[in-house]
Design a protein around this motif. Sequence first.
Motif, PDB file in Angstrom:
ATOM      1  N   GLN A   1       0.740  -1.193  -0.048  1.00 44.20           N
ATOM      2  CA  GLN A   1      -0.088   0.149  -0.085  1.00 44.20           C
ATOM      3  C   GLN A   1       0.928   1.172   0.028  1.00 44.20           C
ATOM      4  N   GLN A   2       2.281   1.262   0.196  1.00 45.91           N
ATOM      5  CA  GLN A   2       2.731   2.409   0.327  1.00 45.91           C
ATOM      6  C   GLN A   2       3.021   2.884  -1.158  1.00 45.91           C
ATOM      7  N   ALA A   3       2.920   4.274  -1.179  1.00 41.96           N
ATOM      8  CA  ALA A   3       3.255   5.046  -2.306  1.00 41.96           C
ATOM      9  C   ALA A   3       4.788   5.589  -2.463  1.00 41.96           C
ATOM     10  N   SER A   4       4.759   5.979  -3.763  1.00 41.79           N
ATOM     11  CA  SER A   4       6.353   6.355  -3.959  1.00 41.79           C
ATOM     12  C   SER A   4       6.217   7.670  -4.657  1.00 41.79           C
ATOM     13  N   THR A   5       6.984   8.683  -4.440  1.00 42.05           N
ATOM     14  CA  THR A   5       7.431   9.883  -5.026  1.00 42.05           C
ATOM     15  C   THR A   5       8.509   9.820  -5.998  1.00 42.05           C
ATOM     16  N   ALA A   6       9.045   8.795  -5.987  1.00 45.38           N
ATOM     17  CA  ALA A   6      10.207   8.540  -6.996  1.00 45.38           C
ATOM     18  C   ALA A   6       9.764   8.857  -8.450  1.00 45.38           C
ATOM     19  N   THR A   7      11.014   8.855  -9.251  1.00 42.73           N
ATOM     20  CA  THR A   7      10.572   9.001 -10.647  1.00 42.73           C
ATOM     21  C   THR A   7      11.781   8.170 -11.424  1.00 42.73           C
ATOM     22  N   LEU A   8      11.822   8.554 -12.665  1.00 37.51           N
ATOM     23  CA  LEU A   8      12.668   7.892 -13.503  1.00 37.51           C
ATOM     24  C   LEU A   8      13.652   8.868 -14.243  1.00 37.51           C
ATOM     25  N   GLN A   9      14.832   9.052 -14.393  1.00 41.21           N
ATOM     26  CA  GLN A   9      15.686   9.785 -15.205  1.00 41.21           C
ATOM     27  C   GLN A   9      16.199   9.290 -16.334  1.00 41.21           C
ATOM     28  N   PRO A  10      15.770   9.550 -17.573  1.00 37.45           N
ATOM     29  CA  PRO A  10      16.444   9.468 -18.682  1.00 37.45           C
ATOM     30  C   PRO A  10      17.900   9.537 -18.872  1.00 37.45           C
TER      31      PRO A  10
ATOM     32  N   PRO B   1      14.945  10.631  -6.896  1.00 31.80           N
ATOM     33  CA  PRO B   1      13.663  11.329  -6.412  1.00 31.80           C
ATOM     34  C   PRO B   1      12.791  12.078  -7.489  1.00 31.80           C
ATOM     35  N   SER B   2      11.857  12.482  -6.964  1.00 32.28           N
ATOM     36  CA  SER B   2      10.753  13.538  -7.901  1.00 32.28           C
ATOM     37  C   SER B   2      11.616  14.662  -8.252  1.00 32.28           C
ATOM     38  N   ASN B   3      11.164  15.018  -9.494  1.00 33.67           N
ATOM     39  CA  ASN B   3      11.712  16.572  -9.818  1.00 33.67           C
ATOM     40  C   ASN B   3      10.817  17.720  -8.964  1.00 33.67           C
ATOM     41  N   PHE B   4       9.691  17.126  -8.307  1.00 29.75           N
ATOM     42  CA  PHE B   4       8.718  17.960  -7.739  1.00 29.75           C
ATOM     43  C   PHE B   4       9.046  18.156  -6.459  1.00 29.75           C
TER      44      PHE B   4
ATOM     45  N   ALA C   1      13.780  14.819 -18.025  1.00 27.58           N
ATOM     46  CA  ALA C   1      13.653  14.115 -16.638  1.00 27.58           C
ATOM     47  C   ALA C   1      12.221  14.551 -16.301  1.00 27.58           C
ATOM     48  N   MET C   2      12.112  15.891 -16.457  1.00 29.26           N
ATOM     49  CA  MET C   2      10.542  16.390 -15.887  1.00 29.26           C
ATOM     50  C   MET C   2       9.479  15.769 -16.986  1.00 29.26           C
ATOM     51  N   LEU C   3       9.943  15.723 -18.192  1.00 29.74           N
ATOM     52  CA  LEU C   3       8.935  15.148 -19.335  1.00 29.74           C
ATOM     53  C   LEU C   3       8.733  13.597 -18.902  1.00 29.74           C
ATOM     54  N   THR C   4       9.742  12.940 -18.501  1.00 36.39           N
ATOM     55  CA  THR C   4       9.517  11.465 -17.917  1.00 36.39           C
ATOM     56  C   THR C   4       8.567  11.229 -16.850  1.00 36.39           C
ATOM     57  N   GLU C   5       8.713  12.080 -15.812  1.00 33.36           N
ATOM     58  CA  GLU C   5       8.107  12.097 -14.625  1.00 33.36           C
ATOM     59  C   GLU C   5       6.716  12.391 -15.081  1.00 33.36           C
ATOM     60  N   LEU C   6       6.392  13.445 -15.853  1.00 32.02           N
ATOM     61  CA  LEU C   6       4.989  13.710 -16.058  1.00 32.02           C
ATOM     62  C   LEU C   6       4.196  12.669 -16.855  1.00 32.02           C
ATOM     63  N   LEU C   7       4.861  11.801 -18.044  1.00 29.17           N
ATOM     64  CA  LEU C   7       4.428  11.011 -18.412  1.00 29.17           C
ATOM     65  C   LEU C   7       4.009   9.693 -17.604  1.00 29.17           C
ATOM     66  N   LEU C   8       4.648   9.433 -16.650  1.00 30.67           N
ATOM     67  CA  LEU C   8       4.736   8.319 -15.778  1.00 30.67           C
ATOM     68  C   LEU C   8       3.811   8.628 -14.605  1.00 30.67           C
ATOM     69  N   LYS C   9       3.283   9.937 -14.344  1.00 32.26           N
ATOM     70  CA  LYS C   9       2.342  10.313 -13.136  1.00 32.26           C
ATOM     71  C   LYS C   9       1.392  11.029 -13.541  1.00 32.26           C
ATOM     72  N   MET C  10       1.139  11.723 -14.851  1.00 30.66           N
ATOM     73  CA  MET C  10       0.197  12.542 -15.006  1.00 30.66           C
ATOM     74  C   MET C  10      -0.907  12.119 -16.221  1.00 30.66           C
ATOM     75  N   THR C  11      -0.612  10.737 -16.561  1.00 30.70           N
ATOM     76  CA  THR C  11      -1.671  10.127 -17.563  1.00 30.70           C
ATOM     77  C   THR C  11      -2.414   9.247 -16.617  1.00 30.70           C
ATOM     78  N   GLY C  12      -3.596   8.988 -17.481  1.00 28.47           N
ATOM     79  CA  GLY C  12      -4.448   7.907 -16.770  1.00 28.47           C
ATOM     80  C   GLY C  12      -5.548   7.689 -17.677  1.00 28.47           C
TER      81      GLY C  12
END
Length: 664
Positions: free
Chosen positions: A67-76, A532-535, A568-579
């Motif tokens: 159930q733990q959430a993550s704020t991490a992201t991926l850096q290309p 870590p997240s860019n935000f 890097a920011m683009l990658t995080e948005l694609l991972l987290k902002m789409t649905g």
Amino acid sequence: MDGFTLDITAENIRSLQQLFPDVVSEGRIDFDRLRAALGAADALAPAAPEHYELRWAGKAAARREVQQASTATLQPDPAASVDFADTGHVLIEGENLEVLRVLQRGYFGKVKMIYIDPPYNTGSDAFPYPDDFAEEREAHDQRAGQRDELGQLRRQDVWGKNMRESARFHSVWLSMMWPRLYLCRNLLREDGVIFVSIDDNEVHNLRLLLNEVFGEENFVAQLVWQRSKKGDAKLVASVHEYVLCFARDKAALQGKGNWRLKKKGVDAVLTQYEALRQQWGADHAKIREAMQAWFRGLPEGDARKAHKHYNWSDDRGLYFAADFAGPDDGRASRPRHDIPHPVTGKSCKKPSTGWRWDENKTAWALAQKPPRIHFGPDESTIPNRKSYLAEISSEPFSSVFYRDGRSATLEVEGLVGKGVFPFPKNTEVLSELIELATGPDDLIMDFFAGSGSTGHAVMTLNAQIDSQRRFLLVQYPEPVEEKTEAYKAGYRTIADITRTRLAKVSQQLRTRAQAEGAPAPDLGFRYYRLVPSNFRQWRPRIAGPAELLTQLELFQQPLRAGVAAGPAMLTELLLKMTGGPDLLPLSVPVQTRRVGEAEIHDVAGGLLWLALAGLTPEVVAAAVDARPQRLLVPGHEFGADNPDELVSNARLQLADAGVQLQLL
């Protein structure tokens, strides 16, 4: 000698374990079970109704981990990639549980097959496992992205060897596996499957664990992989391991059709036969002579030679005159009807055990054009049934198979160096499993990537059969120990070995395709690192006014210090902002457009635009003209003195063009 006197308690426990094996688990006595073993009728009387389940120390914590959430992201990292802009393959460096969390949005229900080769829990292999009292290594925190921007630990794991002497030897392994299996299940398609390699150390526990996570009704098979012909042992030589297979939904999987593998060499035999048909037409006697001569000319061990008994021919194709007799099971009621010879008209000789087919099926076979029964020169020869190679060119995968493990070692040594990576998986076996369970455009995942055998298998299979399968690999940057061959060869982490092997496989297959004048498949991979997240992250618990002011800055500047609006920011948005229906994987194509001084990232050919530098009249005009489905703009940068007015006007213009404006 350990310098200590005899441990009486430990000796007593060992004695009890010899008498009552079921009352001792991981060095501890279950006193209720002991009382039951000694005849106490009420010893195991439950407070609630009994039910079948797998239990271990730490299971509740393992469930909470999911159930733990993550704020991490991926850096290309394009520099560490191969053909970053054009490839559909992905390799991620990072701790796999955290990566699985990061991938939940973009890859939910997209993976057709998962193959993993996790630690076997032999007592000597290292893996991360939960330990609430353990301090994490600094390298683990930094490389795996386990600390947020405020220095807080995301999870508390210890990376090390789970020794057999541990009181929680099996429990820590189960607690490590449970959340990873649970999260990866979310990524599988409804008709997806998972294959897990394991040996005798944990196969019993893994089977029960997979029963819980995937459902016992979704069990497909327990494959036995014999890796050598002989071995050394005091009692029994163990020369095999296992591959457990479970479906996401077995009914949905079966609804897609049967699993079959093409028999090796069949395509080449049928190609040769078609060439002879072109040459000799309907002269089947000539064709048979030519096929027999061709088979004789093949070297011993050639896969094509295994089909040499398919040398008869008729207008339907190449066939084998197979036995038509019924099995010798002693049944007097076997069909014994007359079958007339097509030339003499007399009844053919019958086998002593009767016919394999009943009279109705025999009549059907004789009525076919050409007939499906093969006759001798006259009625004195027992007829045979025709088995056509084109109709039986594939076969099911056997639950027991042999493949020498040494060939895989030699293959890897030829790519990354001798002694660099022990016990790699055989890519030929993986290719067969991939071809068996996936289609030509499917996605295959491996989050215990090791040296990269799964990626190697996917690339090789694509080159062999002209498919477009894609891989998604995850490998933790486990440090390479000094004084090892890998360290001497210049590798510092296992992830370095993974990346190097895939790059060399890419080069090798590309060179081969050029030499053969054949088109090369996708031979690149995008490389990402868990970071870590860019935000900046909103913290629900505020310690005081100073921290409150820091948190309020999120509304003015959501990016962390030093983060620029880039890939890097683009990658995080694609991972987290789409649905919803437009979930986007990491391999989605992205083109960069110039609009005045600003850059626009066009994702998936107009599915959405990202204007990371801000909203300007030029950006709005370009979006109205091109009409992407969505325009995403950071909410803190509007590029105007009156942002509210700009946003209102832009929203109206874009809505008229059918474009949705979304502020991040």
